[in-house]
Design a protein around this motif. Structure first.
Motif, PDB file in Angstrom:
ATOM      1  N   THR A  71       0.816  -1.212   0.000  1.00 48.89           N
ATOM      2  CA  THR A  71       0.000   0.000   0.000  1.00 48.89           C
ATOM      3  C   THR A  71       0.851   1.264   0.000  1.00 48.89           C
ATOM      4  N   THR A  72       2.150   1.142   0.241  1.00 46.91           N
ATOM      5  CA  THR A  72       3.017   2.318   0.289  1.00 46.91           C
ATOM      6  C   THR A  72       3.689   2.630  -1.041  1.00 46.91           C
ATOM      7  N   ALA A  73       3.459   1.829  -2.060  1.00 43.79           N
ATOM      8  CA  ALA A  73       4.110   2.040  -3.358  1.00 43.79           C
ATOM      9  C   ALA A  73       3.545   3.270  -4.059  1.00 43.79           C
ATOM     10  N   ALA A  74       4.357   3.872  -4.909  1.00 41.79           N
ATOM     11  CA  ALA A  74       3.926   5.033  -5.688  1.00 41.79           C
ATOM     12  C   ALA A  74       3.278   4.619  -7.006  1.00 41.79           C
ATOM     13  N   ARG A  75       3.707   3.485  -7.560  1.00 38.73           N
ATOM     14  CA  ARG A  75       3.204   3.044  -8.871  1.00 38.73           C
ATOM     15  C   ARG A  75       2.000   2.120  -8.726  1.00 38.73           C
ATOM     16  N   TRP A  76       1.068   2.259  -9.663  1.00 37.16           N
ATOM     17  CA  TRP A  76      -0.091   1.377  -9.689  1.00 37.16           C
ATOM     18  C   TRP A  76       0.274   0.068 -10.370  1.00 37.16           C
ATOM     19  N   PRO A 124      -4.965   0.857  -6.283  1.00 34.65           N
ATOM     20  CA  PRO A 124      -5.583   2.062  -5.727  1.00 34.65           C
ATOM     21  C   PRO A 124      -6.874   1.743  -4.964  1.00 34.65           C
ATOM     22  N   MET A 125      -7.100   2.531  -3.941  1.00 35.16           N
ATOM     23  CA  MET A 125      -8.310   2.415  -3.119  1.00 35.16           C
ATOM     24  C   MET A 125      -8.749   3.826  -2.741  1.00 35.16           C
ATOM     25  N   LEU A 126      -9.925   3.938  -2.221  1.00 34.77           N
ATOM     26  CA  LEU A 126     -10.403   5.220  -1.718  1.00 34.77           C
ATOM     27  C   LEU A 126      -9.513   5.690  -0.573  1.00 34.77           C
ATOM     28  N   ARG A 148      -7.234   1.151   4.532  1.00 35.93           N
ATOM     29  CA  ARG A 148      -5.903   0.601   4.827  1.00 35.93           C
ATOM     30  C   ARG A 148      -5.429  -0.367   3.768  1.00 35.93           C
ATOM     31  N   SER A 149      -6.283  -1.355   3.438  1.00 29.48           N
ATOM     32  CA  SER A 149      -5.849  -2.369   2.488  1.00 29.48           C
ATOM     33  C   SER A 149      -7.034  -3.216   2.065  1.00 29.48           C
ATOM     34  N   MET A 150      -6.812  -4.011   1.027  1.00 22.73           N
ATOM     35  CA  MET A 150      -7.805  -4.975   0.574  1.00 22.73           C
ATOM     36  C   MET A 150      -7.534  -6.314   1.246  1.00 22.73           C
TER      37      MET A 150
END
Length: 153
Positions: free
Chosen positions: A79-84, A122-124, A128-130
């Motif tokens: 979740t901390t990555a910059a790239r999708w 990506p998430m809203l 926190r996470s999926m």
């Protein structure tokens, strides 16, 4: 063939669902010990339904053993990555690496020299996470789609 890796998974139901994911996509599921459950656990068997015999699952004693067994690029999902996860072109021997619930991949794994990229789904804002296997499914199907769904019908 894609390689789906669960690093130190803790929830048997998620791993059972990953067995179904691997069976349905032709990917290999790699589990890196320690596992938070026994592979014969009822919740794992139930979540995997009758797909256990259709999936290729390999258990490794540690991360380095797993990495020695797979030749492809290692793509870490965090979740901390910059790239999708949609920002790259996947290859058929890619290693899709996911961390345990609820902590994700530890910094030393993300910093491993074999990890060539860190990706996120990506998430809203404020989420926190999926669920682990939901995230793995999103990434696996995107990679499989880019590869032309080999073997799919």
């Amino acid at each position: 063939m894609l390689h789906l890796v669960y690093f130190e998974p803790r929830i048997p139901g998620n791993t059972g669902s990953a067995i179904r994911l691997a069976a349905g996509t032709g990917s290999t599921l790699h589990l890196v010990e320690p596992l938070g459950f026994d592979l014969s656990e009822a919740k794992l068997r139930r979540a995997g339904l009758d797909y256990h015999d259709l999936a290729h699952v390999v258990v490794h004693p540690d991360l380095d053993s797993m990495l020695a067994a797979v030749p492809g690029r290692v793509l870490a999902f965090t979740t901390t990555a910059a790239r999708w996860y949609t920002d790259i072109e996947y290859r058929d021997d890619d290693v899709l690496l996911f961390g345990p619930e609820p902590t994700g991949l530890p910094p030393e794994v993300l910093a491993h020299p074999r990890v060539v990229d860190q990706l996120r789904i990506p998430m809203l804002v404020g989420r926190r996470s999926m669920n682990l296997t939901n995230a793995a499914s999103v990434a696996t199907y995107e990679a499989w789609r880019q590869l032309g769904f080999p073997g799919g019908a």
